[in-house]
Design a protein around this motif. Structure first.
Motif, PDB file in Angstrom:
ATOM      1  N   ASP A  87       0.852  -1.097  -0.069  1.00  0.00           N
ATOM      2  CA  ASP A  87      -0.102   0.125   0.159  1.00  0.00           C
ATOM      3  C   ASP A  87       0.718   1.283  -0.119  1.00  0.00           C
ATOM      4  O   ASP A  87       2.127   1.227   0.332  1.00  0.00           O
ATOM      5  CB  ASP A  87      -1.043   0.134   1.268  1.00  0.00           C
ATOM      6  N   SER A  88       0.307   2.454  -0.274  1.00  0.00           N
ATOM      7  CA  SER A  88       1.055   3.689  -0.550  1.00  0.00           C
ATOM      8  C   SER A  88       0.944   4.503   0.919  1.00  0.00           C
ATOM      9  O   SER A  88       1.533   5.332   0.752  1.00  0.00           O
ATOM     10  CB  SER A  88       0.326   4.377  -1.901  1.00  0.00           C
ATOM     11  N   ASP A  89       0.192   3.989   1.798  1.00  0.00           N
ATOM     12  CA  ASP A  89      -0.114   4.981   2.691  1.00  0.00           C
ATOM     13  C   ASP A  89       0.738   4.947   4.174  1.00  0.00           C
ATOM     14  O   ASP A  89       0.347   5.195   5.093  1.00  0.00           O
ATOM     15  CB  ASP A  89      -1.419   4.853   3.366  1.00  0.00           C
ATOM     16  N   GLY A  90       1.830   4.087   3.873  1.00  0.00           N
ATOM     17  CA  GLY A  90       2.828   4.009   4.991  1.00  0.00           C
ATOM     18  C   GLY A  90       2.791   2.917   6.056  1.00  0.00           C
ATOM     19  O   GLY A  90       3.392   2.948   7.069  1.00  0.00           O
ATOM     20  N   GLN A  91       1.709   1.996   5.774  1.00  0.00           N
ATOM     21  CA  GLN A  91       1.297   0.914   6.591  1.00  0.00           C
ATOM     22  C   GLN A  91       2.318  -0.104   6.565  1.00  0.00           C
ATOM     23  O   GLN A  91       2.248  -1.225   7.419  1.00  0.00           O
ATOM     24  CB  GLN A  91      -0.098   0.159   6.483  1.00  0.00           C
ATOM     25  N   HIS A  92       3.379  -0.212   5.564  1.00  0.00           N
ATOM     26  CA  HIS A  92       4.107  -1.361   5.457  1.00  0.00           C
ATOM     27  C   HIS A  92       5.583  -0.734   5.367  1.00  0.00           C
ATOM     28  O   HIS A  92       5.975  -0.169   4.736  1.00  0.00           O
ATOM     29  CB  HIS A  92       3.787  -2.127   4.090  1.00  0.00           C
ATOM     30  N   SER A  93       6.285  -1.547   6.469  1.00  0.00           N
ATOM     31  CA  SER A  93       7.646  -1.239   6.692  1.00  0.00           C
ATOM     32  C   SER A  93       8.684  -1.823   5.535  1.00  0.00           C
ATOM     33  O   SER A  93       8.215  -2.921   4.950  1.00  0.00           O
ATOM     34  CB  SER A  93       7.984  -1.607   8.093  1.00  0.00           C
ATOM     35  N   ILE A  94       9.529  -1.257   5.256  1.00  0.00           N
ATOM     36  CA  ILE A  94      10.533  -1.849   4.257  1.00  0.00           C
ATOM     37  C   ILE A  94      11.015  -3.245   4.754  1.00  0.00           C
ATOM     38  O   ILE A  94      11.116  -4.122   3.767  1.00  0.00           O
ATOM     39  CB  ILE A  94      11.740  -0.948   3.936  1.00  0.00           C
ATOM     40  N   GLU A  95      11.282  -3.372   5.991  1.00  0.00           N
ATOM     41  CA  GLU A  95      11.679  -4.767   6.316  1.00  0.00           C
ATOM     42  C   GLU A  95      10.760  -5.815   6.173  1.00  0.00           C
ATOM     43  O   GLU A  95      10.951  -6.889   5.741  1.00  0.00           O
ATOM     44  CB  GLU A  95      12.014  -4.752   7.895  1.00  0.00           C
ATOM     45  N   ASP A  96       9.249  -5.452   6.408  1.00  0.00           N
ATOM     46  CA  ASP A  96       8.197  -6.264   6.006  1.00  0.00           C
ATOM     47  C   ASP A  96       8.162  -6.609   4.528  1.00  0.00           C
ATOM     48  O   ASP A  96       8.043  -7.808   4.098  1.00  0.00           O
ATOM     49  CB  ASP A  96       6.936  -5.857   6.763  1.00  0.00           C
ATOM     50  N   THR A 195       2.032  -4.043  12.931  1.00  0.00           N
ATOM     51  CA  THR A 195       0.926  -3.237  12.559  1.00  0.00           C
ATOM     52  C   THR A 195       1.257  -1.904  12.901  1.00  0.00           C
ATOM     53  O   THR A 195       1.457  -1.228  13.736  1.00  0.00           O
ATOM     54  CB  THR A 195      -0.290  -3.763  13.602  1.00  0.00           C
ATOM     55  N   ILE A 196       1.003  -1.295  11.714  1.00  0.00           N
ATOM     56  CA  ILE A 196       1.466   0.234  11.694  1.00  0.00           C
ATOM     57  C   ILE A 196       0.013   1.185  11.122  1.00  0.00           C
ATOM     58  O   ILE A 196      -0.423   1.055  10.115  1.00  0.00           O
ATOM     59  CB  ILE A 196       2.520   0.524  10.583  1.00  0.00           C
ATOM     60  N   TYR A 197      -0.268   1.803  12.250  1.00  0.00           N
ATOM     61  CA  TYR A 197      -1.311   3.017  12.154  1.00  0.00           C
ATOM     62  C   TYR A 197      -1.027   4.149  12.525  1.00  0.00           C
ATOM     63  O   TYR A 197      -0.577   4.290  13.645  1.00  0.00           O
ATOM     64  CB  TYR A 197      -2.767   2.411  12.698  1.00  0.00           C
ATOM     65  N   GLU A 198      -0.864   5.057  11.640  1.00  0.00           N
ATOM     66  CA  GLU A 198      -0.708   6.609  12.121  1.00  0.00           C
ATOM     67  C   GLU A 198      -1.858   7.542  11.925  1.00  0.00           C
ATOM     68  O   GLU A 198      -2.512   7.357  11.006  1.00  0.00           O
ATOM     69  CB  GLU A 198       0.406   7.026  11.043  1.00  0.00           C
ATOM     70  N   ASN A 199      -2.110   8.347  12.809  1.00  0.00           N
ATOM     71  CA  ASN A 199      -3.124   9.297  12.829  1.00  0.00           C
ATOM     72  C   ASN A 199      -4.547   8.507  12.378  1.00  0.00           C
ATOM     73  O   ASN A 199      -5.394   9.016  11.805  1.00  0.00           O
ATOM     74  CB  ASN A 199      -3.054  10.374  11.625  1.00  0.00           C
ATOM     75  N   GLN A 200      -4.669   7.445  13.286  1.00  0.00           N
ATOM     76  CA  GLN A 200      -5.885   6.615  13.216  1.00  0.00           C
ATOM     77  C   GLN A 200      -6.282   6.208  11.882  1.00  0.00           C
ATOM     78  O   GLN A 200      -7.554   5.989  11.517  1.00  0.00           O
ATOM     79  CB  GLN A 200      -7.150   7.311  13.799  1.00  0.00           C
ATOM     80  N   ASN A 201      -5.308   5.941  11.090  1.00  0.00           N
ATOM     81  CA  ASN A 201      -5.264   5.675   9.650  1.00  0.00           C
ATOM     82  C   ASN A 201      -6.395   6.306   8.783  1.00  0.00           C
ATOM     83  O   ASN A 201      -7.054   5.834   7.851  1.00  0.00           O
ATOM     84  CB  ASN A 201      -6.073   4.039   9.786  1.00  0.00           C
ATOM     85  N   LYS A 202      -6.149   7.688   9.013  1.00  0.00           N
ATOM     86  CA  LYS A 202      -7.022   8.633   8.178  1.00  0.00           C
ATOM     87  C   LYS A 202      -6.773   8.620   6.589  1.00  0.00           C
ATOM     88  O   LYS A 202      -7.388   9.255   5.959  1.00  0.00           O
ATOM     89  CB  LYS A 202      -7.035  10.039   8.799  1.00  0.00           C
TER      90      LYS A 202
END
Length: 344
Positions: A87-96, A195-202
Motif C-alpha cells: 500500500d502507498s499509505d505508510g502501513q508497510h515497513s521496508i523490512e516487512d 501493525t502500523i497505523y498513524e493518525n488513526q489510519n485517516k
C-alpha cells in the motif's frame, strides 16, 4: 523482484516508501496512479524522477483495477519476475516488504500474505472489521487466515494470468483472490508483519460500509438466495398441498422446486460457476441437500432432547450451523472449478 504499489491521492508517505525501497533493495518499483488527478501530479513526477515506473488511470477505477493494470504490464515487460504488492499509505515497513519478497521467491506455488497482529494502538473499525471478515472467510473457505484485509502480498510470475482474470475492481478484488485460491490450487502462506497505523489510519480510502458490502457480496448473495428459496418453499407447500390434498406430496414437490431454484441461483449468480459442468455440480448439490436434511434433524434432536435447549434457540443455532456448512461445502466442493495447471 517487482514492487507494485497502487496509489490513489497519495501523501508524501509514498515518496518515503519509494526512498526506502530504492535505498535498501534492488527492486523495480511500479506505481499505478489510480486517477488521482492534477493535484497529485507532483508526487507522481517525483516518483518517476526517483526511478519508478508510473502508469496512470485517467479516472479512479479502484484498487483491484489498479493491481490488474500492474499485473498486465508486468506480464508484457517483466516476464518471469516475482511481485510484492504494498500500500502507498505508510502501513508497510521496508523490512516487512523485503520479508514478503524473500518468502515468495522461495515459495513460488504460494500466495504470500503479510498478516498483522493488530496489537497496540489500532483503530477500532480496523480491528473489528478484520475480525468479522476473518470469521466470514473461515466460514466461506474453510481456511483460517488471521488478516484478510492486508495489502502486503507476494505473488510468483506463474500466477499472473490467474491474478489478471479474477473478478473485482475495488477492495473486494484482494478478498476474491483469497476466496478463489483453493479452487485455483494456490495455497496461502502467512508471514507475520508489523501493525502500523498513524493518525488513526485517516489516509486510507477504504469506505467501511460500501467496501465491506463489496467484500462480503458473495455471502450476501448466498443469504439472499437461501431466503428467497425458503419463501418459495413456504408458498409452494400450501399450493401443492391444496392441489394434491396430501401433506407428504406438498412437502416433496415444494422442496424439489425450491431446491432446483436454489441450485440454479447459486450456480449462475452466487458462485458464478457456469464453467463447472452441471453433470458435476448438480449431483453434488442434491447429495448435499439430502445430507443437510439429515444433519438438520440430528442436530435439532441433540440440542432439544440431549442438551435440553429451548426449541426456538435450537432452531436458530441449527440454521446458523447449516448456513455456514452449506456455503462452505458449495464453495469448495459443489461449485469448485477444477484445479489450474501448476503455478510454479
Amino acid at each position: 523482484m517487482i514492487a507494485l504499489i497502487p496509489a490513489y491521492e497519495p501523501t508524501e508517505k509514498l515518496l518515503l516508501l519509494i526512498q526506502d525501497i530504492k535505498n535498501k533493495t534492488d527492486y523495480t518499483v511500479l506505481i499505478i496512479d489510480d486517477g488521482s488527478g492534477k493535484a497529485y501530479a507532483d508526487i507522481f513526477s517525483a516518483a518517476e524522477n526517483a526511478g519508478c515506473i508510473v502508469l496512470t488511470h485517467p479516472q479512479n477505477k479502484g484498487k483491484g483495477a489498479a493491481l490488474k493494470t500492474g499485473f498486465a504490464y508486468l506480464k508484457d515487460y517483466f516476464p518471469g519476475e516475482s511481485i510484492v504488492s504494498a500500500d502507498s499509505d505508510g502501513q508497510h515497513s521496508i523490512e516487512d516488504i523485503v520479508r514478503i519478497a524473500d518468502s515468495v521467491a522461495i515459495n513460488k506455488s504460494e500466495m504470500v500474505v503479510g498478516v498483522r497482529a493488530f496489537d497496540g494502538k489500532v483503530p477500532f473499525k480496523s480491528k473489528a472489521g478484520n475480525a468479522v471478515s476473518s470469521l466470514l472467510f473461515k466460514a466461506a473457505s474453510g481456511i483460517s487466515l488471521s488478516d484478510t484485509q492486508t495489502g502486503l502480498r507476494g505473488y510468483s510470475f506463474g500466477m499472473i494470468d490467474w491474478l489478471i482474470g479474477q473478478k473485482g475492481d475495488r477492495f473486494e478484488y484482494e478478498f476474491n483472490l483469497l476466496l478463489e485460491s483453493r479452487n485455483a490450487g494456490v495455497s496461502i502462506k502467512q508471514v507475520p508483519i508489523r501493525t502500523i497505523y498513524e493518525n488513526q489510519n485517516k489516509g486510507t480510502h477504504f469506505r467501511p460500509f460500501q467496501d465491506s458490502v463489496r467484500v462480503l457480496l458473495p455471502i450476501i448473495k448466498f443469504t439472499a438466495s437461501s431466503l428467497t428459496s425458503a419463501v418459495l418453499d413456504f408458498i409452494l407447500l400450501f399450493v401443492f398441498q391444496a392441489l394434491t390434498g396430501k401433506l407428504f406430496f406438498g412437502v416433496l414437490l415444494a422442496r424439489t422446486v425450491s431446491s432446483v431454484y436454489n441450485y440454479a441461483v447459486n450456480r449462475f449468480v452466487v458462485f458464478k460457476a457456469r464453467k463447472v459442468p452441471a453433470s458435476q455440480s448438480a449431483p453434488r448439490y442434491f447429495a448435499l441437500v439430502v445430507v443437510m436434511m439429515f444433519i438438520n434433524y440430528c442436530l435439532q434432536k441433540l440440542l432439544i432432547d440431549g442438551i435440553r435447549i429451548n426449541d426456538v434457540v435450537a432452531k436458530v443455532v441449527t440454521e446458523i450451523v447449516l448456513f455456514i456448512l452449506s456455503y462452505t461445502v458449495q464453495n469448495i466442493i459443489v461449485f469448485a472449478r477444477r484445479r489450474t495447471k501448476d503455478t510454479e
